[in-house]
Design an enzyme around this catalytic site. Structure first.
Site, PDB file in Angstrom:
ATOM      1  N   SER A 104       0.948  -1.143   0.080  1.00 55.77           N
ATOM      2  CA  SER A 104       0.065  -0.096   0.095  1.00 55.77           C
ATOM      3  C   SER A 104       0.740   1.341   0.084  1.00 55.77           C
ATOM      4  CB  SER A 104      -1.096   0.102   1.045  1.00 55.77           C
ATOM      5  OG  SER A 104      -1.993   0.938   0.991  1.00 55.77           O
ATOM      6  N   ASP A 249      -0.961   1.251  -4.517  1.00 49.77           N
ATOM      7  CA  ASP A 249      -1.993   0.297  -4.791  1.00 49.77           C
ATOM      8  C   ASP A 249      -3.630   0.875  -5.107  1.00 49.77           C
ATOM      9  OD1 ASP A 249      -2.716   0.626  -2.214  1.00 49.77           O
ATOM     10  OD2 ASP A 249      -3.418  -1.255  -1.787  1.00 49.77           O
TER      11      ASP A 249
HETATM   12 MG    MG Z   1      -3.303   1.493  -0.382  1.00 51.00          MG
END
Ligand code: MG
Length: 457
Positions: A104, A249
């Site tokens: 992330s 992401d």
């Molecule tokens: Mg993320």
């Protein structure tokens, strides 16, 4: 089993590449996840696998594919995609689960596995605990004739985009006619291969930076205001209507106004709610650490906010229970239940264009109509007393506040709040306060410090 330096949480496992996060560890967790999915799915399971653009992504992807095959899972490899695309693909293919290989917004040296259940939601804590017993035990491998297969699906991103464009209240033709100028910063994450396609289908004229999806992040990849200087300049220099930044992401979206100012991630959900509540009835669900600008916008629309414990899956399951059309997190994570119950920056971007279309005025003017709040974050050493004693001391110190104890302690007043919760990984207590001014928010944090420190260490 313990894993030195590895951060294991409900939704995933992460670590620094080459330190805690090795191919062996990733294989162990992926095989355990596969074996657990097989067991609860009657002995056959298809698992969707996608990854972000990190340099270590292709290596871990090969590890994950092999590990899943080794326990007898069939794999659907959807390649480099946003995390929400993996979640949607699990639903679309009625798969038994999904694995997203992504850390992330974490810095470049990290990577992680995130576990997705058959409904396309991240695992809940009971599911994660069950899976961990499989990971930590002796994992049963398949014999040569029972190994899983791997097939490649290149259409997942396109299907995701088509589902967004098909949202019933999205006026695609109206947005296209506006030809919005959008400044876009994908931080060389997976968004570089996705966001321009969506935005160009929506008729946008793009000015872009950091689009090469090679995982070589040129700045800290979290899309918080202090990391968006380059995007702010781009928006100004290119006279954009709006600037958009996504994390590697692509589940978090942060905005820069037409004046070239990063308006703060909390506004992404608030503005998304403003659009959606015009078209859909229901409550807004967010977590206990999200700005009350979301409450202001819900109240304006005749709705209200319900708060869930911190963690995407907690918000998602509460949205399902409440039938909420919109929810998410103050970090720029927008969840539109009509699409799916996961944070989705592309859908957030589409909603922002719909907002600009409906409002017919610049983003800076839309935002200026609302009060500003300041969030201050601090951490305290964990006192030598049970957390319940800490919370009782805080409640006694603030007798006029409304109390919420779903996740630590949250004390709320009409225009401010403070949220106190233990860290899952360090011997500290996190304190987050929001008020109309920085001084007031800092005072709230200071006032929390006193009763906690009085308990001693
Ligand atoms: Mg993320």
């Amino acid at each position: 089993m313990s894993y030195e330096g590895l951060m294991v949480s409900v939704s995933g496992v992460r670590g620094r590449v080459g330190e805690a996060l090795t191919p062996e560890i990733v294989a162990q967790f992926a095989a355990g996840f596969g074996a657990w999915s097989l067991a609860r799915n009657g002995g056959t399971a298809t698992i969707v696998v996608g990854r972000d653009s990190r340099v270590s992504g292709p290596m871990f992807q090969r590890v994950v594919l092999a590990a899943l095959q080794s326990v007898g899972c069939n794999v659907l490899d959807i390649g480099m995609v946003p995390t929400p695309t993996v979640q949607l693909a699990v639903e679309h293919h009625h798969a038994a689960g999904g694995l997203a290989i992504t850390a992330s917004h974490n810095p470049i040296e990290w990577n992680a596995l995130k576990f997705i259940g058959p409904s396309g939601l991240f695992l809940e804590s009971s599911e994660a605990a069950e899976m961990r017993t499989v990971v930590d035990g002796k994992i049963r491998r398949a014999t040569w004739d029972k190994l899983g297969t791997v097939s490649v699906d290149k259409d997942a991103a396109r299907e995701h985009i088509e589902k967004i464009l098909a949202l019933s209240f999205l006026d695609v033709e109206g947005i296209r006619k506006k030809e919005f100028r959008v400044g876009l910063d994908c931080v060389r994450g997976a968004g570089g291969a996705f966001m321009p396609v969506l935005l160009e289908l929506l008729g946008c004229k793009l000015a872009t930076i950091n689009m090469e999806p090679d995982g070589r992040f040129p700045r800290p990849p979290e899309p918080v205001a202090e990391n968006l200087g380059e995007l702010q300049r781009l928006v100004q220099d290119s006279h954009c209507d709006i600037g958009m930044a996504v994390d590697p992401d692509v589940d978090r979206l942060a905005l820069v106004s037409d004046e070239g100012v990063a308006i703060g991630e909390d506004y992404t959900l608030a503005l998304a709610a403003k659009v959606v509540l015009r078209h859909r009835k229901g409550v807004v669900v967010t977590n206990l650490s999200t700005s009350r600008i979301v409450d202001d916008i819900a109240t304006e629309a005749g709705s209200r906010v319900i708060r869930a414990p911190v963690g995407e899956v907690n918000v998602a399951t509460r949205m399902r229970a409440e039938g909420a059309p919109i929810g998410g997190e103050g970090n720029g994570g927008v969840i539109l239940s009509e699409l799916h119950l996961g944070r989705d920056a592309p859908v957030g971007a589409a909603l922002m264009l719909q907002l600009l279309l409906e409002e017919g005025k610049p983003l800076s003017k839309i935002v200026a109509a609302y009060p500003r709040y300041i969030i201050v974050k601090d951490k305290l050493d964990r006192p030598n007393a049970p957390l319940d004693t800490v919370y009782e001391a805080l409640k006694a110190a603030f007798p006029t506040a409304d109390v919420d104890t779903q996740d630590g302690l949250r004390l709320t007043w009409p225009d401010r709040w403070v949220h106190v919760r233990p860290s899952g990984t360090e011997p500290i207590v996190r304190v987050i306060a929001e008020a109309p001014s920085a001084e007031d928010a800092e005072k709230l944090v200071r006032d929390c410090r006193k009763p906690v420190e009085a308990l001693g260490r």
